[in-house]
Design an enzyme around this catalytic site. Structure first.
Site: not given
Ligand code: GLA
Length: 345
Positions: A148, A255
């Site tokens: 990020e 994710e």
């Molecule tokens: C972001 C992070 C993850 C996690 C999510 C929420 O996407 O990359 O590690 O913290 O937020 O669970």
């Protein structure tokens, strides 16, 4: 008797060899499928995980703020438990994460009461990677080296962060170079959310292209994939995958979850998931996985952010205490329509 029994036994054997039981069996020709876990879910969903998934990601346990909360303190216990579970079940892991503006320990950026300098911070980052690599490189095949880094703000390129402030714009390139140096076997990923948003995607694309043009060792891009039942459509995803793959990058969904609430909706709450929304969810999962299968030449992994609806971070985000049902197994760990929609092809 023999004449009757032998064909029955043979057909049972044939059925059991042929039947695809777990998600990973359906996807064995496409890409490894993974789940994010914590010590609660490797316990409550132990069987489910072993049956359906090839790969695990620690939800929080390997983030620097959790595993290395003080300069001289490493808390290995929870990450080790998950890594051992993966080893025992012959699974691989994705490492998550090193360089992020959140969940970093305070000590990382200070030295004797002042802000640490560029060289000092680079040294700490390298030590973090080296130590994690040494301990887990038998089981972790890929790392989210930087998470990020791109800003959501209009007109701003890199997000404000202590790494940017202390090291400067080359902190991303430096992170990947040192990761390759200390963990030469690992695949190195840049991971971010909103990769399908046109404005943010352009910024991420520029970052990836600039890094590759400078010869920085980045192997892939992770689209986090915190999506919802209305978004994204398959075409948008397909275009993004092909755009990044054209740079020579691997693409992973790192994710993935599909919220049953619209992204901006903070008001609606359900005590049970409405049937029609579970159907929409199944359609969305189905469409997305179709695109992923169609791009399996460049998609090298797909990870869901959780195992089953009993434990999901979305119960507390973006609204605290609002139940959500974003995964493919329900609260009783049973397959949902979404499971069927991604295995029925
Ligand atoms: C972001 C992070 C993850 C996690 C999510 C929420 O996407 O990359 O590690 O913290 O937020 O669970």
């Amino acid at each position: 008797m023999k004449q009757i029994l032998i064909p029955i036994i043979l057909s049972l054997l044939f059925l059991s060899c042929d039947s695809k039981e777990g998600l990973k069996d359906y996807y064995s020709e496409y890409f490894p499928v993974g789940a994010a876990v914590n010590t609660a879910s490797i316990d409550s969903s132990a069987e489910l995980l072993a049956k359906h998934f090839d790969s695990l990601t620690c939800e929080n346990e390997m983030k620097p703020g959790v595993i290395h909360p003080k300069m001289s303190t490493w808390l290995w216990f929870t990450a080790d438990e998950i890594a051992d579970y993966a080893r025992d079940n012959e699974m691989v892991m994705r490492g998550h994460t090193f360089v992020w503006h959140q969940q970093m320990p305070g000590w990382f950026f200070s030295s004797m009461g002042k802000q640490v300098g560029r060289e000092g911070l680079l040294e700490r980052m390298e030590e973090q990677m080296q130590t994690m690599g040494d301990r887990y490189n038998d089981v972790i095949y890929a790392w989210d080296v930087v998470n990020e880094a791109i800003s959501d703000e209009k007109g701003e390129y890199l997000r404000e962060s202590p790494f940017l402030e202390i090291i400067g714009e080359d902190y991303i390139a430096e992170s990947f170079r040192m990761a390759r140096r200390v963990m030469p076997e690992a695949k190195l990923f840049y991971n971010d959310y909103s990769c399908l948003d046109p404005v943010k995607q352009d910024k991420i694309f520029k970052l990836m292209k600039d890094l590759l043009d400078q010869g920085v060792p980045v192997d892939g891009i992770g689209f986090q994939g915190h999506w919802n039942i209305y978004y994204p459509d398959g075409e948008t995803l397909d275009r993004a995958i092909k755009r990044f793959a054209a740079l020579g990058l691997e693409v992973q969904i790192t994710e993935m979850d599909i919220s049953i609430y619209r992204h901006e909706d903070r008001d609606t709450r359900y005590s049970e998931p409405p049937e029609e929304l579970l159907e929409l969810q199944a359609e969305r999962y189905g469409e997305i996985f179709q695109v992923l299968r169609d791009n399996s030449d460049v998609i090298t992994g797909v990870t869901l952010w959780g195992v089953a609806d009993d434990l999901t971070w979305l119960d507390n985000f973006p609204v605290r205490g609002r139940k959500n049902w974003p995964l493919i197994f329900d609260e009783e760990l049973q397959p949902k329509q979404a499971f069927k929609s991604i295995t029925d092809f």
